[in-house]
Design an enzyme around this catalytic site. Structure first.
Site, mmCIF file in Angstrom:
data_model
loop_
_atom_site.group_PDB
_atom_site.id
_atom_site.type_symbol
_atom_site.label_atom_id
_atom_site.label_comp_id
_atom_site.label_asym_id
_atom_site.label_seq_id
_atom_site.Cartn_x
_atom_site.Cartn_y
_atom_site.Cartn_z
ATOM 1 N N GLY A 1 3.246 3.188 1.353
ATOM 2 C CA GLY A 1 4.101 3.059 2.526
ATOM 3 C C GLY A 1 4.965 4.259 2.814
ATOM 4 N N ARG A 2 5.139 5.142 1.835
ATOM 5 C CA ARG A 2 5.893 6.371 2.081
ATOM 6 C C ARG A 2 5.306 7.541 1.293
ATOM 7 N NH1 ARG A 2 11.647 6.110 -1.169
ATOM 8 N NH2 ARG A 2 10.952 5.021 -3.038
ATOM 9 N N LYS B 1 5.773 11.458 -2.130
ATOM 10 C CA LYS B 1 6.758 10.401 -1.995
ATOM 11 C C LYS B 1 7.750 10.868 -0.938
ATOM 12 C CE LYS B 1 9.601 7.445 -4.995
ATOM 13 N NZ LYS B 1 10.040 7.258 -6.406
ATOM 14 N N ASP C 1 1.279 -2.948 -9.065
ATOM 15 C CA ASP C 1 0.984 -1.814 -8.198
ATOM 16 C C ASP C 1 1.643 -0.537 -8.705
ATOM 17 O OD1 ASP C 1 3.307 -3.451 -7.230
ATOM 18 O OD2 ASP C 1 3.664 -1.678 -6.015
ATOM 19 N N ASN C 2 2.431 -0.628 -9.793
ATOM 20 C CA ASN C 2 3.051 0.553 -10.396
ATOM 21 C C ASN C 2 2.411 0.930 -11.728
ATOM 22 O OD1 ASN C 2 4.869 1.032 -8.355
ATOM 23 N ND2 ASN C 2 6.544 -0.093 -9.299
ATOM 24 N N GLY D 1 0.869 -1.165 0.000
ATOM 25 C CA GLY D 1 0.000 0.000 0.000
ATOM 26 C C GLY D 1 0.905 1.213 0.000
ATOM 27 N N GLY E 1 9.537 5.352 5.479
ATOM 28 C CA GLY E 1 8.606 6.280 4.858
ATOM 29 C C GLY E 1 9.256 7.503 4.243
ATOM 30 N N ARG F 1 -4.389 2.368 -8.912
ATOM 31 C CA ARG F 1 -3.521 1.368 -9.524
ATOM 32 C C ARG F 1 -4.287 0.081 -9.820
ATOM 33 N NH1 ARG F 1 1.819 2.687 -6.592
ATOM 34 N NH2 ARG F 1 1.320 4.598 -5.492
#
Length: 452
Positions: free
Chosen positions: A93-94, A114, A253-254, A91, A127, A187
């Site tokens: 994450g950062r 990001k 996921d990208n 998910g 993160g 995504r």
């Protein structure tokens, strides 16, 4: 906050999905915020270019809420196949979605981050984003935008005053937070998560959200969604190839459902037309090599189709999925003709030209950037020898789509190979000297003007 009232149109469409897609989070409290890059060209499209530097830093370094949009940041939930292995423990994450606005074309735009701190999906990560990673993302997005690749745009980069430990950079290294602007952060992995949990209501809601807000259709038809995504991702794959770009990590996921490239890690531009060229040092099998990117993106879209089986029949999903290759072929031809700077002829002639070009490029190992610079407008210099004669003969029938009067053509080709990336970073790391980056961004934009 002096936001441009004519251009700033806040939105909060993500809130319509409730807790299905995201979790509210807070940004990290950074030791400092030093503005390093602001993209006023992109900011003007969403009415944010009139912010002072101090206000910009408050918005994109401290994440003070922008008027009328999301009341707090949202970390998106998703799963995904990473190098073809399914991972349900990922998910945002950062990063998070900080705000939504509408641009000058009335498109819904997300402001995503990001390096903004830990979230429920950070796992063991801190993160954070390295400053070098942020600089690399600026270079990738600017270059891809100039080369006609649909991409997120780097809106802001702010140095945050922490010392980070990384295994792939000399450590400790400097930290930063980046804000990107793009047409949706939804995504393929978001749909995979809902399918994993057998959440039919959530799946229907997400399909409607995407079709309504990102494609302008009053529909919740999963076949319409898949049809759009197949078309957009086929175009993305074709534009990657024409740009000579290797994303490096084309996990599901990208890949977002608007077909925009985003989330740049170990990217590279290929120096030659080498199908086996890879960007990620950890991609030992070459899964995401330059020449395998269309296959990789198609495989990811297959995972979207599989997820949509929760609310749709298999046969029409498969039929739609099988249109990827027939859509990719005319797109790669069109993208390469654009890069050559010529107008199309007949489909048969266009395919023959592209095939002759690919054969000559592969056989000669000619530098890609130099070749496309030299040939733009439809004339191949005599310095390209006899091996290029079939391509030269095919090219003779083509008219230029744009002349070479722009001053860019009086200089040298603008490239972005790994050595130059390192050369741009080196003075920042050694002496906090940003002039090489600033000069490169200006040069890339000049190239974009010449090509456009």
């Amino acid at each position: 906050m002096p936001i441009n009232p004519q251009a700033y149109r806040p939105a909060s469409a993500l809130l319509d999905l409730g807790p299905t897609l995201s979790d509210p989070v807070a940004a990290a409290d950074f030791p400092e915020t030093r503005l390093r890059f602001r993209n006023d060209r992109a900011a003007a499209e969403v009415g944010l270019d009139t912010l002072t530097d101090a206000e910009w830093t408050q918005a994109f370094g401290r994440f003070a809420p922008l008027p009328g949009t999301l009341p707090q940041p949202l970390a998106l939930r998703y799963h995904g196949h990473q190098f073809r292995q399914y991972n349900p423990d990922i998910g945002d994450g950062r990063g998070f979605t900080f705000a939504q606005t509408r641009d000058v074309d009335d498109r819904l735009m997300d402001l995503g981050t990001k390096g903004s701190g830990t979230t429920p999906y950070s796992r063991s990560g801190d993160g954070r984003l390295t400053l070098k990673g942020g600089v690399r993302e600026i270079l990738a997005t600017e270059m891809l935008e100039a080369l006609n690749v649909p991409t997120s745009r780097t809106l802001s980069l702010i140095e945050t005053g922490e010392r980070l430990m990384r295994g792939d950079e000399p450590s400790p290294t400097r930290s930063a937070v980046l804000v990107r602007l793009n047409h949706g952060h939804i995504r393929i992995g978001s749909f995979q998560r809902l399918a994993y949990h057998q959440d039919e209501a959530g799946m229907r809601a997400l399909v409607r959200y995407v079709l309504t807000n990102l494609y302008g259709e009053d529909s919740d038809d999963p076949l319409r969604l898949l049809d759009h995504v197949v078309g957009r991702t086929a175009t993305l794959a074709a534009r990657y190839m024409a740009a000579g770009f290797v994303h490096g990590v084309l996990n599901s996921d990208n890949i977002n459902v608007t077909g925009e490239s985003f989330d740049y890690g170990p990217w590279r531009f290929a120096p030659t037309w080498d199908p086996g060229f890879t960007a990620a040092y950890f991609d030992h099998a070459g899964l995401y090599a330059f020449g395998r990117q269309p296959e990789a993106i198609h495989w990811d879209v297959m995972q979207l189709a599989a997820s949509l089986r929760l609310i749709a029949e298999s046969d029409p999903l498969i039929a739609t999925l099988e249109t990827f290759a027939p859509r990719y072929q005319p797109q790669i031809t069109a993208a390469l003709l654009w890069r050559l700077g010529v107008l199309p002829c007949t489909p048969e002639d266009d395919r023959a030209l592209v095939q002759a070009m690919e054969r000559a490029l592969h056989a000669s190992a000619a530098p890609l950037d130099r070749f496309f610079f030299d040939v733009f407008g439809g004339t191949l210099p005599d310095s390209y020898g006899e091996a290029w004669q079939p391509f030269r003969d095919a090219l003779a029938a083509y008219a230029p789509r744009k002349d070479r009067s722009h001053r860019y053509w009086q200089g040298e080709p603008c490239s972005m190979l790994i050595d130059e990336v390192e050369a741009i970073w080196s003075p920042i790391a050694d002496a906090d000297d940003w002039r090489a980056l600033e000069g490169k961004v200006a040069a890339i934009r000049e190239m974009g003007d010449a090509l456009a």
